[in-house]
Write a protein that holds these residues in place. Sequence first.
Motif, PDB file in Angstrom:
ATOM      1  N   LYS A   1       0.787  -1.228   0.000  1.00 27.87           N
ATOM      2  CA  LYS A   1       0.000   0.000   0.000  1.00 27.87           C
ATOM      3  C   LYS A   1       0.822   1.283   0.000  1.00 27.87           C
ATOM      4  O   LYS A   1       0.311   2.348   0.331  1.00 27.87           O
ATOM      5  N   SER A   2       2.096   1.221  -0.358  1.00 29.29           N
ATOM      6  CA  SER A   2       2.881   2.454  -0.352  1.00 29.29           C
ATOM      7  C   SER A   2       3.900   2.468  -1.471  1.00 29.29           C
ATOM      8  O   SER A   2       4.271   1.419  -2.020  1.00 29.29           O
ATOM      9  N   LEU A   3       4.334   3.683  -1.820  1.00 34.65           N
ATOM     10  CA  LEU A   3       5.429   3.892  -2.763  1.00 34.65           C
ATOM     11  C   LEU A   3       6.652   4.317  -1.968  1.00 34.65           C
ATOM     12  O   LEU A   3       6.590   5.276  -1.199  1.00 34.65           O
ATOM     13  N   HIS A   4       7.736   3.602  -2.150  1.00 34.84           N
ATOM     14  CA  HIS A   4       8.978   3.966  -1.478  1.00 34.84           C
ATOM     15  C   HIS A   4       9.751   4.931  -2.371  1.00 34.84           C
ATOM     16  O   HIS A   4      10.243   4.543  -3.430  1.00 34.84           O
ATOM     17  N   ALA A   5       9.840   6.188  -1.934  1.00 39.45           N
ATOM     18  CA  ALA A   5      10.591   7.194  -2.682  1.00 39.45           C
ATOM     19  C   ALA A   5      11.965   7.327  -2.039  1.00 39.45           C
ATOM     20  O   ALA A   5      12.083   7.737  -0.875  1.00 39.45           O
ATOM     21  N   ILE A   6      13.008   6.964  -2.781  1.00 38.35           N
ATOM     22  CA  ILE A   6      14.382   7.123  -2.307  1.00 38.35           C
ATOM     23  C   ILE A   6      14.823   8.524  -2.725  1.00 38.35           C
ATOM     24  O   ILE A   6      15.119   8.778  -3.891  1.00 38.35           O
ATOM     25  N   VAL A   7      14.837   9.447  -1.769  1.00 38.07           N
ATOM     26  CA  VAL A   7      15.029  10.870  -2.038  1.00 38.07           C
ATOM     27  C   VAL A   7      16.499  11.252  -1.867  1.00 38.07           C
ATOM     28  O   VAL A   7      17.158  10.847  -0.904  1.00 38.07           O
ATOM     29  N   LYS A   8      16.994  12.058  -2.795  1.00 45.05           N
ATOM     30  CA  LYS A   8      18.389  12.512  -2.750  1.00 45.05           C
ATOM     31  C   LYS A   8      18.569  13.555  -1.644  1.00 45.05           C
ATOM     32  O   LYS A   8      17.927  14.603  -1.656  1.00 45.05           O
ATOM     33  N   ILE A   9      19.462  13.248  -0.698  1.00 46.66           N
ATOM     34  CA  ILE A   9      19.785  14.157   0.398  1.00 46.66           C
ATOM     35  C   ILE A   9      21.135  14.824   0.169  1.00 46.66           C
ATOM     36  O   ILE A   9      21.351  15.980   0.526  1.00 46.66           O
ATOM     37  N   ASP A  10      22.076  14.084  -0.423  1.00 44.43           N
ATOM     38  CA  ASP A  10      23.392  14.633  -0.823  1.00 44.43           C
ATOM     39  C   ASP A  10      24.135  15.267   0.348  1.00 44.43           C
ATOM     40  O   ASP A  10      24.751  16.334   0.208  1.00 44.43           O
ATOM     41  N   ALA A  11      24.089  14.634   1.526  1.00 42.80           N
ATOM     42  CA  ALA A  11      24.761  15.185   2.701  1.00 42.80           C
ATOM     43  C   ALA A  11      26.227  14.765   2.738  1.00 42.80           C
ATOM     44  O   ALA A  11      26.597  13.711   2.223  1.00 42.80           O
ATOM     45  N   GLN A  12      27.043  15.605   3.371  1.00 46.67           N
ATOM     46  CA  GLN A  12      28.470  15.316   3.481  1.00 46.67           C
ATOM     47  C   GLN A  12      28.818  14.530   4.742  1.00 46.67           C
ATOM     48  O   GLN A  12      29.849  13.869   4.796  1.00 46.67           O
ATOM     49  N   ASN A  13      27.964  14.581   5.757  1.00 50.01           N
ATOM     50  CA  ASN A  13      28.252  13.895   7.008  1.00 50.01           C
ATOM     51  C   ASN A  13      26.947  13.595   7.729  1.00 50.01           C
ATOM     52  O   ASN A  13      25.857  13.980   7.278  1.00 50.01           O
ATOM     53  N   GLU A  14      27.056  12.921   8.868  1.00 51.03           N
ATOM     54  CA  GLU A  14      25.877  12.486   9.603  1.00 51.03           C
ATOM     55  C   GLU A  14      25.060  13.661  10.121  1.00 51.03           C
ATOM     56  O   GLU A  14      23.829  13.635  10.092  1.00 51.03           O
ATOM     57  N   ASN A  15      25.746  14.709  10.571  1.00 55.83           N
ATOM     58  CA  ASN A  15      25.034  15.866  11.101  1.00 55.83           C
ATOM     59  C   ASN A  15      24.215  16.567  10.016  1.00 55.83           C
ATOM     60  O   ASN A  15      23.040  16.893  10.212  1.00 55.83           O
ATOM     61  N   GLU A  16      24.835  16.778   8.860  1.00 56.38           N
ATOM     62  CA  GLU A  16      24.116  17.412   7.750  1.00 56.38           C
ATOM     63  C   GLU A  16      22.976  16.526   7.284  1.00 56.38           C
ATOM     64  O   GLU A  16      21.898  17.020   6.925  1.00 56.38           O
ATOM     65  N   TYR A  17      23.185  15.212   7.289  1.00 55.21           N
ATOM     66  CA  TYR A  17      22.138  14.274   6.891  1.00 55.21           C
ATOM     67  C   TYR A  17      20.919  14.414   7.804  1.00 55.21           C
ATOM     68  O   TYR A  17      19.783  14.530   7.336  1.00 55.21           O
ATOM     69  N   ALA A  18      21.168  14.432   9.118  1.00 52.34           N
ATOM     70  CA  ALA A  18      20.062  14.549  10.070  1.00 52.34           C
ATOM     71  C   ALA A  18      19.304  15.858   9.886  1.00 52.34           C
ATOM     72  O   ALA A  18      18.067  15.892   9.956  1.00 52.34           O
ATOM     73  N   GLN A  19      20.027  16.952   9.633  1.00 50.82           N
ATOM     74  CA  GLN A  19      19.375  18.249   9.457  1.00 50.82           C
ATOM     75  C   GLN A  19      18.511  18.272   8.200  1.00 50.82           C
ATOM     76  O   GLN A  19      17.375  18.765   8.210  1.00 50.82           O
ATOM     77  N   ARG A  20      19.041  17.733   7.114  1.00 49.10           N
ATOM     78  CA  ARG A  20      18.291  17.770   5.854  1.00 49.10           C
ATOM     79  C   ARG A  20      17.082  16.841   5.889  1.00 49.10           C
ATOM     80  O   ARG A  20      16.010  17.183   5.376  1.00 49.10           O
ATOM     81  N   VAL A  21      17.261  15.657   6.484  1.00 47.79           N
ATOM     82  CA  VAL A  21      16.125  14.736   6.603  1.00 47.79           C
ATOM     83  C   VAL A  21      15.043  15.370   7.466  1.00 47.79           C
ATOM     84  O   VAL A  21      13.852  15.290   7.144  1.00 47.79           O
ATOM     85  N   SER A  22      15.452  16.008   8.566  1.00 47.10           N
ATOM     86  CA  SER A  22      14.472  16.668   9.435  1.00 47.10           C
ATOM     87  C   SER A  22      13.738  17.773   8.684  1.00 47.10           C
ATOM     88  O   SER A  22      12.515  17.916   8.815  1.00 47.10           O
ATOM     89  N   PHE A  23      14.468  18.550   7.880  1.00 51.63           N
ATOM     90  CA  PHE A  23      13.823  19.609   7.098  1.00 51.63           C
ATOM     91  C   PHE A  23      12.814  19.019   6.121  1.00 51.63           C
ATOM     92  O   PHE A  23      11.691  19.525   5.980  1.00 51.63           O
ATOM     93  N   LEU A  24      13.192  17.928   5.432  1.00 50.19           N
ATOM     94  CA  LEU A  24      12.296  17.291   4.462  1.00 50.19           C
ATOM     95  C   LEU A  24      11.034  16.781   5.139  1.00 50.19           C
ATOM     96  O   LEU A  24       9.920  17.007   4.648  1.00 50.19           O
ATOM     97  N   TYR A  25      11.199  16.098   6.283  1.00 49.59           N
ATOM     98  CA  TYR A  25      10.032  15.562   6.982  1.00 49.59           C
ATOM     99  C   TYR A  25       9.124  16.688   7.475  1.00 49.59           C
ATOM    100  O   TYR A  25       7.893  16.572   7.424  1.00 49.59           O
ATOM    101  N   ASN A  26       9.726  17.759   7.990  1.00 51.88           N
ATOM    102  CA  ASN A  26       8.919  18.899   8.438  1.00 51.88           C
ATOM    103  C   ASN A  26       8.168  19.523   7.270  1.00 51.88           C
ATOM    104  O   ASN A  26       7.003  19.926   7.410  1.00 51.88           O
ATOM    105  N   PHE A  27       8.826  19.617   6.119  1.00 52.76           N
ATOM    106  CA  PHE A  27       8.174  20.167   4.931  1.00 52.76           C
ATOM    107  C   PHE A  27       6.946  19.344   4.572  1.00 52.76           C
ATOM    108  O   PHE A  27       5.859  19.890   4.300  1.00 52.76           O
TER     109      PHE A  27
END
Length: 699
Positions: A250-276
């Motif tokens: 019942k779902s589509l798995h979208a593998i979204v490009k985050i393009d982060a350089q490190n774990e901290n940037e990854y967490a920030q960008r993922v959080s921004f995407l989810y909040n959006f």
Amino acid sequence: MNDLKEALYSIDPKSLNYEQWVEVGMALHQAGCRCDLWDEWSKNDSRYRPRDCANKWRTFKNNGSVVTEKSVFKMARERGWIPSEYKGHEIGFDDYIEADEPYMPQKKDEAKTTLPDDYSGLTGAQQLKVYLETLFKPDEHVGIVTESFQREDGKWTPANRGDYSRTAGKLIKSLEKYPDDLGATTGDWNQEAGAWIRFNPCDGQGVRDVNATAYRFTLIESDEVSIEAQYKAYVEWNLPIAALVFSGTKSLHAIVKIDAQNENEYAQRVSFLYNFLENHGFSVDTQNKNVMRLSRLPGATRNSNTQKLLATNIGAENWSVWRNSIEEIPEEKLPPITSLAEKFLNPDPLPEPLIEEVLREGHKMIISGPSKAGKSFALMELCVCLAEGGKWLGRFQCKQCKVLYVNLEIDAPSANQRFRKIYETLGYSTDPAKNPNISNIITWNLRGHALPLDKLSKPIINQASMVNGIKAIVIDPIYKVITGDENSAADMSAFCNYFDQIGAQTGACTIYCHHHSKGAQGSKKSIDRASGSGVLTRDPDAILDFSEIDLTQLEGKEIAWGAEIDEDRSAWRVTGSLREFRSFKPLNVWFDYPIHRVDTKGELDACFLEGDARSNLKQFQKSPEQRRADYKEELREAYYELEHENGVSASALAEIMGKSRNTVLKWLRELPKNFKNYDGKWFTLEDYTRYLQDTGALD
């Protein structure tokens, strides 16, 4: 118990502090779980240490504690987890749902949305080959899980961490060798359960977050929205999707490009995407934030359906392109163009200065500096000077007005006590009956309630609009409300735009502080000292930078306020980069708790900043003139300690100074104007003249 486990794994242990982590352990203990469950879940945190859980577990007691499994469910619900009984039913891949999705600002369209099917003619092995070529480099390790177990509620779950020993290149070679048999490469899987794959590469040693070798993608899926609505949302928002996979249910798995350089940037960008997504009404599964999260393996079968690879590289080209695109403003909301001639004939009134020589009404100002610079004290002192119409830092005249102080860092009693001390030190009455100006400061204490500025800006505007006459809004500090990655120019441009919105809708100045980057700052320009993207300091209309002064030259000397230099004393050079005014001469101040006092005696003028190379030159590489001055002073002190009326010998000077006779002779010869050699003895010029008179030599 199954619901408890599902709720537990919806909580990212990295997001918890120590007390919350212990609370989870106590809740599991109270619920009758084994320590192994807590330990296995805790391994997803880089802070994990073997035996920590077992040692702590032995201290727990089932004694009717208020911490129960409900605590875990509460944490999970706060992070978006929904119990299975409230989730929608599974639908088939070919099902359509006719509905206007309320969260999507789109035109009504009777035509059904057709899902992409770019790889419908490929076998399962060929679909996985395309997936691997899209997401991985040939030498990167890929994690695949085919073994599963069925829970009591009937759901199938990965049974282990799977195989992560092979690289994408090796897997692709095997898929090319067996193009019609996916299982020959991945291993057989349970046809009811399906199979899983990790969308980020690992190091081949494990599949915890610490084993990730790249932070390229995140997973977006939703069980609460129809497949048709999911795809509509992905397309409308132009998400940078590397691969789109039908889960088989019942779902589509979208593998979204985050393009982060490190774990901290990854967490920030993922959080921004989810909040959006959440802000746009899209209910997203929040369990998928981990970099080593599993997604559905394309080509595998599940409940008579295929986990299909539907499309690759759709939407925005990358994260930056998408991130910039969502900031676009409709043209009708922009102000009209105007002729300069019209503005010359009918000029707009120039805003009055709120802080003389520094800041106009409605503009933005940032204070930057390292820790212990007293930035918060400086902002509080500014609030007092605005409320009282006084001079800030003893120099800058403030226009009397009301000010909103948004306190995000310290508790309310401590903030109130600081204001009281500043009022008393500046000589203002702290009795509201005698000093009505105190009411010009409105405080909003939000420690423990801080939100990203994209969510907090509207409440700030609302609170400021409730009080007439607010001319300044002070936000202290901004790291508590920062959105996105502070090193990203695009993220910080969007972040700074919220200050513009606050100023535009309230008419007030926005004033905030930020910290310096790590390392010595003495050799940098003031505009380049703040941490993160240069946008943070180039966006405001005024930048006041506090940089620490190297006080080593003043050690042991009595200075202003009757104290000697020690590790508790600090001095700061305040410089300004101003858009509306001429830059002022650097201002030297002492931090004399709780305020900054101007150095009126000029004691700090000759001192360099911490980290300035010239400070070392000043201290260790003195000029010849400085050395001669030191020689003269040292010789004079030694000379007057001896019986000097009839002259002193070089040997006597050497003995009292602790130097060799040759060294003293060298110094004396370099200073012929200060000392005179006569008959093997040395005199100061004054004593030499008196000696000649006494002996009659002048006759």
